[in-house]
Write an enzyme that holds these catalytic residues in place. Structure first.
Site, PDB file in Angstrom:
ATOM      1  N   LYS A 117      47.830  36.551  38.884  1.00 57.23           N
ATOM      2  CA  LYS A 117      46.871  35.754  38.836  1.00 57.23           C
ATOM      3  C   LYS A 117      47.110  34.273  38.339  1.00 57.23           C
ATOM      4  CE  LYS A 117      43.167  39.012  39.134  1.00 57.23           C
ATOM      5  NZ  LYS A 117      42.129  39.945  38.563  1.00 57.23           N
TER       6      LYS A 117
ATOM      7  N   LYS B 146      49.674  45.023  48.223  1.00 59.55           N
ATOM      8  CA  LYS B 146      48.387  45.767  48.196  1.00 59.55           C
ATOM      9  C   LYS B 146      47.419  44.974  49.168  1.00 59.55           C
ATOM     10  CE  LYS B 146      45.649  43.912  44.392  1.00 59.55           C
ATOM     11  NZ  LYS B 146      44.859  44.307  43.457  1.00 59.55           N
TER      12      LYS B 146
ATOM     13  N   LYS C 174      41.391  41.441  48.363  1.00 54.90           N
ATOM     14  CA  LYS C 174      40.168  40.525  48.881  1.00 54.90           C
ATOM     15  C   LYS C 174      40.680  39.164  48.944  1.00 54.90           C
ATOM     16  CE  LYS C 174      37.782  42.496  45.473  1.00 54.90           C
ATOM     17  NZ  LYS C 174      36.368  42.583  44.253  1.00 54.90           N
TER      18      LYS C 174
HETATM   19  P1  TYM Z   1      38.742  45.046  41.489  1.00 51.22           P
HETATM   20  O1  TYM Z   1      37.407  44.346  41.656  1.00 51.22           O
HETATM   21  O2  TYM Z   1      40.057  43.956  41.625  1.00 51.22           O
HETATM   22  O3  TYM Z   1      38.915  46.359  42.399  1.00 51.22           O
HETATM   23  C1  TYM Z   1      38.035  47.285  42.280  1.00 51.22           C
HETATM   24  C2  TYM Z   1      38.712  48.568  42.303  1.00 51.22           C
HETATM   25  O4  TYM Z   1      39.445  48.753  43.814  1.00 51.22           O
HETATM   26  C3  TYM Z   1      40.755  49.109  43.675  1.00 51.22           C
HETATM   27  N1  TYM Z   1      41.598  48.313  44.347  1.00 51.22           N
HETATM   28  C4  TYM Z   1      42.619  49.181  45.373  1.00 51.22           C
HETATM   29  N2  TYM Z   1      42.596  50.723  45.576  1.00 51.22           N
HETATM   30  C5  TYM Z   1      43.561  50.939  46.340  1.00 51.22           C
HETATM   31  N3  TYM Z   1      44.257  49.989  47.350  1.00 51.22           N
HETATM   32  C6  TYM Z   1      43.966  48.561  47.172  1.00 51.22           C
HETATM   33  N4  TYM Z   1      44.487  47.699  48.155  1.00 51.22           N
HETATM   34  C7  TYM Z   1      43.332  48.097  46.326  1.00 51.22           C
HETATM   35  N5  TYM Z   1      42.528  46.957  45.920  1.00 51.22           N
HETATM   36  C8  TYM Z   1      41.727  47.189  44.572  1.00 51.22           C
HETATM   37  C9  TYM Z   1      41.127  48.868  42.177  1.00 51.22           C
HETATM   38  O5  TYM Z   1      42.243  49.390  41.671  1.00 51.22           O
HETATM   39  C10 TYM Z   1      39.684  49.041  41.442  1.00 51.22           C
HETATM   40  O6  TYM Z   1      39.717  50.181  40.950  1.00 51.22           O
HETATM   41  N6  TYM Z   1      39.283  44.885  36.416  1.00 51.22           N
HETATM   42  C11 TYM Z   1      38.542  45.717  37.605  1.00 51.22           C
HETATM   43  C12 TYM Z   1      37.161  45.823  37.493  1.00 51.22           C
HETATM   44  C13 TYM Z   1      36.665  46.421  36.203  1.00 51.22           C
HETATM   45  C14 TYM Z   1      36.750  47.577  35.751  1.00 51.22           C
HETATM   46  C15 TYM Z   1      36.420  47.710  34.549  1.00 51.22           C
HETATM   47  C16 TYM Z   1      37.492  48.722  36.366  1.00 51.22           C
HETATM   48  C17 TYM Z   1      36.185  45.688  35.298  1.00 51.22           C
HETATM   49  N7  TYM Z   1      36.127  46.533  34.284  1.00 51.22           N
HETATM   50  C18 TYM Z   1      36.388  48.890  33.790  1.00 51.22           C
HETATM   51  C19 TYM Z   1      37.294  49.905  35.682  1.00 51.22           C
HETATM   52  C20 TYM Z   1      36.783  50.160  34.216  1.00 51.22           C
HETATM   53  C21 TYM Z   1      39.193  44.998  38.869  1.00 51.22           C
HETATM   54  O7  TYM Z   1      39.055  43.823  38.986  1.00 51.22           O
HETATM   55  O8  TYM Z   1      38.932  45.533  39.927  1.00 51.22           O
END
Ligand code: TYM
Length: 331
Positions: free
Chosen positions: A113, A195, A198
């Site tokens: 990032k 991967k 978004k």
């Molecule tokens: P975020 O918002 O980037 O993504 C949300 C969830 O989607 C999964 N993900 C994927 N899984 C498979 N293939 C992909 N291409 C892919 N892109 C995203 C991510 O692994 C995630 O599970 N930091 C976290 C949000 C968060 C969180 C937490 C999660 C904040 N606090 C506490 C668990 C527990 C995040 O940015 O996810």
């Protein structure tokens, strides 16, 4: 027997991708009967990049609608907004004081990032995993269902919790990461060795949960494959086809061998059409429900207010215990 606790969340940044859905949300839906589930909208984490305030507010409500539209029953799950629960930033501050710079420096997401947002490498981006640790530890979560890219953040959460427990005695439960067998890492359609994200610049690389059926069909038709023209699972040599197989396999609940048999002797054209139709079929009812919910903001408010209340009660208790242990005056 008491149910185990689950916590997870998604950042409120724009429309979600098929990766978010298959890697996270879809697994959550399957867990809602067996566990005591807390699913939050990670709006505070979203502040690590610059957002238009009105858009962030809209995205937060949209994400609640999406959780419900994807199948999370608000009567079975605690759906809440992270920023509404004071224990998250409060516990995060405490945990910051038990986390080393060296540990945070090793986080690959921070490095990625920082490259992407070179003009805004703020300290929130650096301490992002500590807030995530607070999210999880504040609920004594047993399991955290996430995609593969969050694994490292779970490891640091466990390290911080163990460190704290070793100084002050048993306080935090040590959470386990839960990663689905398939779909933990859905790859980009144009660049299947990275991967699906978004923030991908090329719209053809990502399928959004809000894409129309025609957009979805177009994206799968143009998905990068290889010249072998044989549907075979081989991530190293055939990353594009293998990714499409994973997507199809999760939605249709089929193994990679089943898929190989199903499309044996058929070309990529037929296969890609089948994958696209499976995705369209899955997303159409989700989108319908999502659009209905968006027209009913009062219903969305009632969902998060109910969730906020329960989340606050649970996390306040743990925060107090932590404050007491470290020597703060607790009334
Ligand atoms: P975020 O918002 O980037 O993504 C949300 C969830 O989607 C999964 N993900 C994927 N899984 C498979 N293939 C992909 N291409 C892919 N892109 C995203 C991510 O692994 C995630 O599970 N930091 C976290 C949000 C968060 C969180 C937490 C999660 C904040 N606090 C506490 C668990 C527990 C995040 O940015 O996810």
């Amino acid at each position: 027997m008491e149910k185990k606790t689950i916590l997870s969340g998604i950042q409120a940044t724009g429309s979600l991708t098929l990766g978010n859905y298959l890697g996270a949300l879809n697994n959550w839906v399957e867990m809602q009967d067996k566990y005591d589930c807390y699913y939050m909208i990670a709006d505070l984490h979203t502040l690590t990049i610059r957002n238009d305030p009105e858009t962030l507010r809209e995205n937060t409500l949209k994400l609640i609608a999406l959780y419900v539209a994807a199948g999370l029953d608000p009567d079975k799950n605690t759906i809440f907004i992270q920023s509404h629960i004071p224990a998250h930033p409060a516990l995060s501050w405490v945990l910051n004081c038990y986390t080393y710079m060296g540990e945070l420096n090793r986080m690959t997401q921070f490095k990625d990032k920082s490259l992407k947002h070179a003009d805004n490498i703020n300290s929130g981006l650096f301490t992002y995993p500590v807030l995530m640790a607070a999210d999880i530890l504040a609920y004594n979560a047993d399991l955290v269902p996430v995609g593969d890219d969050q694994k490292q953040h779970l490891e640091i959460t466990r390290d911080i919790a163990e460190r704290f427990n070793s100084i002050y005695g048993n306080t935090f439960k040590i959470p386990e990461v839960y990663i689905g067998k398939v779909g933990a890492r859905i790859m980009g359609l144009q660049n299947p060795t990275s991967k699906m994200s978004k923030s991908a610049v090329d719209p053809m690389d990502k399928v959004l949960l809000t894409d129309s059926p025609d957009e979805i069909r177009k994206k799968f038709k143009k998905a990068v494959t290889d010249s072998e023209n044989c549907v075979r699972y081989d991530v190293t040599n055939k990353p594009g086809v293998s990714n499409l197989m994973s997507i199809y396999g999760i939605i249709k609940n089929k193994s990679m061998e089943d898929i190989e048999k199903e499309f044996s002797g058929q070309g990529y054209g037929t296969f890609k059409t089948a994958v696209a139709e499976a995705v369209v079929e899955r997303l159409e009812p989700l989108q319908k429900k999502y659009n209905e919910l968006l027209e009913n903001p009062d219903k969305l408010k009632a969902i998060y207010e109910k969730g906020d209340k329960k989340a606050k009660e649970k996390s306040d208790k743990l925060l107090k215990e932590v404050y007491k242990k470290i020597g703060l005056v607790v009334e």
